[in-house]
Motif scaffolding. Structure first.
Motif, PDB file in Angstrom:
ATOM      1  N   LEU A  55     -18.273  10.893   5.364  1.00 47.63           N
ATOM      2  CA  LEU A  55     -17.337   9.984   6.026  1.00 47.63           C
ATOM      3  C   LEU A  55     -18.061   9.177   7.093  1.00 47.63           C
ATOM      4  CD1 LEU A  55     -14.567  12.682   6.637  1.00 47.63           C
ATOM      5  CD2 LEU A  55     -14.670  11.104   4.710  1.00 47.63           C
ATOM      6  N   MET A  56     -18.025   7.866   6.962  1.00 50.81           N
ATOM      7  CA  MET A  56     -18.559   7.007   8.003  1.00 50.81           C
ATOM      8  C   MET A  56     -17.565   6.950   9.157  1.00 50.81           C
ATOM      9  SD  MET A  56     -21.513   5.991   6.875  1.00 50.81           S
ATOM     10  CE  MET A  56     -21.907   4.662   8.016  1.00 50.81           C
ATOM     11  N   LYS A  57     -18.027   7.283  10.357  1.00 52.37           N
ATOM     12  CA  LYS A  57     -17.141   7.277  11.519  1.00 52.37           C
ATOM     13  C   LYS A  57     -16.580   5.881  11.775  1.00 52.37           C
ATOM     14  CE  LYS A  57     -18.945  11.164  14.218  1.00 52.37           C
ATOM     15  NZ  LYS A  57     -19.541  11.564  15.511  1.00 52.37           N
ATOM     16  N   ASP A  58     -15.339   5.849  12.276  1.00 52.47           N
ATOM     17  CA  ASP A  58     -14.683   4.601  12.676  1.00 52.47           C
ATOM     18  C   ASP A  58     -14.478   3.638  11.498  1.00 52.47           C
ATOM     19  OD1 ASP A  58     -16.788   4.890  15.492  1.00 52.47           O
ATOM     20  OD2 ASP A  58     -14.648   5.344  15.474  1.00 52.47           O
ATOM     21  N   THR A  59     -14.338   4.189  10.287  1.00 47.78           N
ATOM     22  CA  THR A  59     -14.100   3.347   9.111  1.00 47.78           C
ATOM     23  C   THR A  59     -12.908   3.881   8.322  1.00 47.78           C
ATOM     24  OG1 THR A  59     -15.451   4.562   7.505  1.00 47.78           O
ATOM     25  CG2 THR A  59     -16.599   2.984   8.948  1.00 47.78           C
ATOM     26  N   ALA A  60     -12.596   3.201   7.236  1.00 46.24           N
ATOM     27  CA  ALA A  60     -11.481   3.604   6.377  1.00 46.24           C
ATOM     28  C   ALA A  60     -11.679   4.993   5.783  1.00 46.24           C
ATOM     29  CB  ALA A  60     -11.295   2.582   5.253  1.00 46.24           C
ATOM     30  N   ASP A  61     -12.923   5.447   5.678  1.00 46.01           N
ATOM     31  CA  ASP A  61     -13.178   6.804   5.174  1.00 46.01           C
ATOM     32  C   ASP A  61     -12.326   7.829   5.901  1.00 46.01           C
ATOM     33  OD1 ASP A  61     -16.781   6.692   4.471  1.00 46.01           O
ATOM     34  OD2 ASP A  61     -15.025   6.146   3.281  1.00 46.01           O
ATOM     35  N   ILE A  62     -12.295   7.727   7.223  1.00 47.32           N
ATOM     36  CA  ILE A  62     -11.634   8.739   8.048  1.00 47.32           C
ATOM     37  C   ILE A  62     -10.128   8.711   7.832  1.00 47.32           C
ATOM     38  CG2 ILE A  62     -11.223   9.549  10.389  1.00 47.32           C
ATOM     39  CD1 ILE A  62     -14.104   9.919   9.544  1.00 47.32           C
ATOM     40  N   TRP A  63      -9.520   7.528   7.971  1.00 41.10           N
ATOM     41  CA  TRP A  63      -8.055   7.528   7.899  1.00 41.10           C
ATOM     42  C   TRP A  63      -7.515   7.632   6.488  1.00 41.10           C
ATOM     43  CZ3 TRP A  63      -5.998   2.872   5.912  1.00 41.10           C
ATOM     44  CH2 TRP A  63      -6.785   1.732   6.021  1.00 41.10           C
ATOM     45  N   VAL A  64      -8.313   7.285   5.476  1.00 40.79           N
ATOM     46  CA  VAL A  64      -7.863   7.534   4.103  1.00 40.79           C
ATOM     47  C   VAL A  64      -7.832   9.034   3.830  1.00 40.79           C
ATOM     48  CG1 VAL A  64      -8.538   7.343   1.673  1.00 40.79           C
ATOM     49  CG2 VAL A  64      -8.474   5.312   3.116  1.00 40.79           C
ATOM     50  N   LEU A  65      -8.866   9.764   4.267  1.00 44.35           N
ATOM     51  CA  LEU A  65      -8.880  11.212   4.056  1.00 44.35           C
ATOM     52  C   LEU A  65      -7.787  11.899   4.865  1.00 44.35           C
ATOM     53  CD1 LEU A  65     -10.260  13.694   2.782  1.00 44.35           C
ATOM     54  CD2 LEU A  65     -11.704  13.815   4.818  1.00 44.35           C
ATOM     55  N   ASP A  66      -7.660  11.508   6.142  1.00 42.67           N
ATOM     56  CA  ASP A  66      -6.744  12.210   7.043  1.00 42.67           C
ATOM     57  C   ASP A  66      -5.285  11.802   6.880  1.00 42.67           C
ATOM     58  OD1 ASP A  66      -9.083  12.326   9.865  1.00 42.67           O
ATOM     59  OD2 ASP A  66      -8.906  13.536   8.058  1.00 42.67           O
ATOM     60  N   GLN A  67      -5.029  10.557   6.495  1.00 45.50           N
ATOM     61  CA  GLN A  67      -3.649  10.090   6.454  1.00 45.50           C
ATOM     62  C   GLN A  67      -3.111   9.896   5.043  1.00 45.50           C
ATOM     63  OE1 GLN A  67      -2.807   6.824   9.218  1.00 45.50           O
ATOM     64  NE2 GLN A  67      -4.721   7.253  10.271  1.00 45.50           N
ATOM     65  N   VAL A  68      -3.987   9.742   4.074  1.00 38.92           N
ATOM     66  CA  VAL A  68      -3.528   9.523   2.701  1.00 38.92           C
ATOM     67  C   VAL A  68      -3.741  10.769   1.853  1.00 38.92           C
ATOM     68  CG1 VAL A  68      -3.780   8.121   0.626  1.00 38.92           C
ATOM     69  CG2 VAL A  68      -3.954   7.048   2.876  1.00 38.92           C
ATOM     70  N   LEU A  69      -4.975  11.256   1.812  1.00 38.96           N
ATOM     71  CA  LEU A  69      -5.296  12.368   0.920  1.00 38.96           C
ATOM     72  C   LEU A  69      -4.973  13.730   1.503  1.00 38.96           C
ATOM     73  CD1 LEU A  69      -8.695  11.091  -0.523  1.00 38.96           C
ATOM     74  CD2 LEU A  69      -6.401  10.841  -1.471  1.00 38.96           C
TER      75      LEU A  69
END
Length: 453
Positions: free
Chosen positions: A416-430
């Protein structure tokens, strides 16, 4: 965060405190770093047996993993640390700081030994990935061997101490106990436990273990090392989700922020439907991965940071088979360029060869491997390089190895790249426990609010 040690972790912590020389041969994901740091904290602040600790690690774990672990836990975050990486001046400045723990990458070990020589100041050394010292001819081994007499306590960490055979063990174990267990020379160790294998006249190209040699070697190592497999100490089948948050460089983050604003702000006052939301987030996920398609469907390379982190994680796996999920074709192509040994799951007989243990890296898109494939016999390590937006695809892809017949605890790593869509897609979607069709839409609207603020 409060650390609640599992029973095997408590056992290991006690042994590190009790034994000045010890190897923790634990599988990936079993907590080698927090075990070591907990023991260090007690040795410094409770037992007063240690003053200066040196951690030798691969570059990225030295820069990111160890500092993050120290600051993550309530009982370790009071410890001070200094990272001796960078230019010579930066390394010297870091070593001059007053700290409990000094962290250096293994490439600088030779320089460090030459810098201090006989005035070695570290009374405890932790070697992260002890297997990277498996060659007795390597300069880093020879350098550390010189100062080994000045080290009062040493801990070696690895999940695969002998990836290429039992000969790898001698240099690693020598650094732990200076040859008391397996002999003081590689020649003596070889003569005791091995026979010449492939040779040409007087030249021996390879060695093979004598009958019962493996059993004898491991028996000798029992007092020196703790060896644990996830399958032995964690209830199976179990899955451990491990996140690796990669620090995004200022240059890359500035580029990403510009792309993010350009893509999100035009939708600030307009309607966003599921189709446009998916397109927007797909672009952001591509950018986080290091490349993206332009309007002409050409691949534009943005950065190499995530690929570098993947290299580090694959190195840590140390030869164990890895199921690697990608989200976009250009991600697969860039991974293959760096790791030509990888095989796409769509290739002929790939599944059969994987389950037979013949494929080190199996590349798969979750849509191709999300349903119907049994991959549990080929390995237990999963790495997500790029995330899908479908919860179903994500869950089903993980189940390819996390299913009946799996003999090991499944380790699911997320890059996960910090401060990118990686974080919120994993935490809020998946991360949602139940599938919701509007999860992506809600996450995107929240992100637009932050960008617009």
């Amino acid at each position: 965060m409060t650390f609640e040690a599992k029973y095997y972790q408590s056992y290991c912590i006690h042994k590190v405190i009790e034994c000045p020389e010890i190897g923790l041969l634990l599988d990936m994901g079993m907590g080698k770093s927090i075990i070591s740091l907990t023991a260090v904290e007690e040795l410094i602040y409770d037992y007063f047996l240690v003053q200066k600790v040196l951690v030798i690690a691969p570059l990225r774990p030295a820069l990111e993993t160890w500092p993050a672990e120290i600051m993550k836990w309530n009982h370790t975050k009071h410890m001070s640390y200094s990272i001796a990486i960078g230019s010579k001046a930066e390394r010297i400045a870091a070593l001059l700081k007053d700290a409990d723990i000094y962290i250096i990458n293994r490439e600088n070990v030779c320089w460090l030994v030459e810098h201090y020589k006989k005035k070695w100041p570290f009374d405890m050394v932790i070697i992260d990935e002890l297997s990277s010292f498996k060659s007795s001819k390597a300069q880093r081994f020879r350098a550390l061997k010189k100062v080994r007499p000045y080290i009062k306590r040493i801990v070696g960490l690895t999940g695969t101490p002998s990836p290429n055979g039992l000969l790898d063990l001698w240099p690693e174990m020598y650094l732990l106990d200076r040859g008391r267990t397996l002999g003081r020379t590689l020649t003596g160790y070889r003569e005791q436990y091995f026979l010449p294998d492939k040779r040409n006249a007087q030249t021996i190209f390879s060695w093979k273990p004598k009958p019962d040699a493996e059993e004898e070697i491991y028996k000798k190592l029992e007092p020196l090392c703790i060896s644990m497999k996830t399958a032995d100490y964690l209830q199976l089948p179990e899955r451990l989700d491990i996140r690796h948050e990669i620090k995004t460089s200022e240059k890359t983050l500035a580029l990403y922020r510009r792309l993010e604003k350009d893509m999100l702000l035009p939708y600030d006052d307009g309607d966003i439907d599921a189709g446009s939301a998916a397109i927007l987030v797909n672009k952001l996920l591509q950018a986080a991965g290091g490349a993206a398609y332009n309007e002409n469907n050409e691949v534009k390379i943005l950065h190499e940071e995530k690929l570098d982190a993947l290299d580090c994680l694959l190195e840590e796996a140390n030869g164990q088979p890895v199921l690697l999920f990608y989200a976009y074709k250009h991600e697969r192509d860039r991974i293959l360029a760096r790791h030509p040994e990888a095989v796409d799951v769509k290739e002929r007989n790939a599944v059969k060869e994987w389950n037979a243990g013949h494929i080190p890296i199996l590349l798969a898109h979750p849509a191709s491997a999300g349903h119907g494939l049994n991959l549990q016999f080929g390995g237990h390590i999963v790495i997500w390089y790029g995330l899908p937006l479908s919860l179903e695809l994500y869950q089903q892809a993980n189940k390819r190895v996390h299913r009946m017949g799996q003999k090991e605890t499944v380790l699911v790593h997320h890059l996960l790249m910090k401060d990118t869509a990686d974080i919120w897609v994993l935490d809020q979607v998946l991360a949602l426990k139940t599938e919701r069709q509007n999860a992506l839409l809600e996450a995107l609207k929240a992100r637009i609010g932050e960008v617009s603020a």
